[in-house]
Scaffold this motif. Structure first.
Motif, PDB file in Angstrom:
ATOM      1  N   LYS A   1      -8.179  19.027 -51.869  1.00 39.82           N
ATOM      2  CA  LYS A   1      -8.268  20.517 -51.958  1.00 39.82           C
ATOM      3  C   LYS A   1      -9.111  21.179 -51.046  1.00 39.82           C
ATOM      4  O   LYS A   1      -8.688  21.679 -50.990  1.00 39.82           O
ATOM      5  N   ASP A   2      -9.999  20.270 -49.823  1.00 40.76           N
ATOM      6  CA  ASP A   2     -10.355  20.958 -49.297  1.00 40.76           C
ATOM      7  C   ASP A   2     -10.047  20.828 -47.137  1.00 40.76           C
ATOM      8  O   ASP A   2     -10.038  21.537 -46.369  1.00 40.76           O
ATOM      9  N   ILE A   3      -8.552  20.813 -47.745  1.00 42.46           N
ATOM     10  CA  ILE A   3      -7.688  20.572 -46.441  1.00 42.46           C
ATOM     11  C   ILE A   3      -8.006  21.755 -45.435  1.00 42.46           C
ATOM     12  O   ILE A   3      -8.127  22.434 -44.242  1.00 42.46           O
ATOM     13  N   LYS A   4      -7.408  22.726 -46.217  1.00 39.77           N
ATOM     14  CA  LYS A   4      -7.737  24.152 -45.801  1.00 39.77           C
ATOM     15  C   LYS A   4      -8.956  24.845 -44.900  1.00 39.77           C
ATOM     16  O   LYS A   4      -8.467  25.188 -43.614  1.00 39.77           O
ATOM     17  N   THR A   5      -9.716  24.407 -45.664  1.00 41.45           N
ATOM     18  CA  THR A   5     -11.095  24.617 -45.513  1.00 41.45           C
ATOM     19  C   THR A   5     -11.751  23.837 -43.494  1.00 41.45           C
ATOM     20  O   THR A   5     -12.347  23.976 -42.673  1.00 41.45           O
ATOM     21  N   HIS A   6     -10.702  22.690 -43.873  1.00 41.34           N
ATOM     22  CA  HIS A   6     -11.319  21.953 -42.578  1.00 41.34           C
ATOM     23  C   HIS A   6     -10.571  21.918 -41.716  1.00 41.34           C
ATOM     24  O   HIS A   6     -11.213  21.879 -40.495  1.00 41.34           O
ATOM     25  N   LYS A   7      -9.452  22.637 -41.731  1.00 40.56           N
ATOM     26  CA  LYS A   7      -9.014  22.842 -40.202  1.00 40.56           C
ATOM     27  C   LYS A   7      -9.212  24.605 -40.375  1.00 40.56           C
ATOM     28  O   LYS A   7      -9.168  24.481 -38.935  1.00 40.56           O
ATOM     29  N   ILE A   8     -10.659  25.093 -40.519  1.00 39.48           N
ATOM     30  CA  ILE A   8     -10.820  25.985 -40.194  1.00 39.48           C
ATOM     31  C   ILE A   8     -11.606  25.936 -39.691  1.00 39.48           C
ATOM     32  O   ILE A   8     -12.732  25.814 -38.371  1.00 39.48           O
ATOM     33  N   PHE A   9     -12.695  25.252 -39.892  1.00 35.67           N
ATOM     34  CA  PHE A   9     -14.265  25.530 -40.100  1.00 35.67           C
ATOM     35  C   PHE A   9     -13.802  23.297 -39.317  1.00 35.67           C
ATOM     36  O   PHE A   9     -15.492  23.561 -38.366  1.00 35.67           O
ATOM     37  N   TYR A  10     -13.367  22.477 -38.762  1.00 34.90           N
ATOM     38  CA  TYR A  10     -14.001  21.844 -38.111  1.00 34.90           C
ATOM     39  C   TYR A  10     -12.625  21.023 -37.330  1.00 34.90           C
ATOM     40  O   TYR A  10     -12.290  20.283 -36.454  1.00 34.90           O
ATOM     41  N   LYS A  11     -12.379  22.574 -36.846  1.00 41.50           N
ATOM     42  CA  LYS A  11     -11.052  22.781 -35.015  1.00 41.50           C
ATOM     43  C   LYS A  11     -12.445  21.762 -34.630  1.00 41.50           C
ATOM     44  O   LYS A  11     -13.548  22.026 -33.792  1.00 41.50           O
ATOM     45  N   GLY A  12     -11.483  21.095 -33.170  1.00 37.19           N
ATOM     46  CA  GLY A  12     -12.213  20.299 -32.469  1.00 37.19           C
ATOM     47  C   GLY A  12     -13.055  18.659 -33.054  1.00 37.19           C
ATOM     48  O   GLY A  12     -13.706  18.929 -31.709  1.00 37.19           O
TER      49      GLY A  12
END
Length: 62
Positions: free
Chosen positions: A27-38
């Motif tokens: 469910k949170d995969i889109k949010t993870h890609k935005i906020f947890y880069k690197g």
């Protein structure tokens, strides 16, 4: 050590926990890609730090 009922409960709990964690992550995969880069850089740094600690331990042991 543990009764059969306790082992069965532990097994059911682990299975349910893993399923819920997978659903939550998807469910949170889109949010993870935005906020947890690197984040992989931090993980690599952590593994390097642990490796250095082991090298220091081996070096001072002899």
């Amino acid at each position: 050590m543990f009764s059969q009922g306790q082992l069965l409960f532990a097994l059911c709990f682990i299975i349910a926990f893993v399923i819920v964690m997978i659903i939550s992550y998807r469910k949170d995969i889109k949010t993870h890609k935005i906020f947890y880069k690197g984040n992989y850089k931090i993980l690599i740094g952590f593994f390097i730090f642990i490796a250095i600690l082991f090298l220091i331990k081996i070096f001072f042991k002899h």
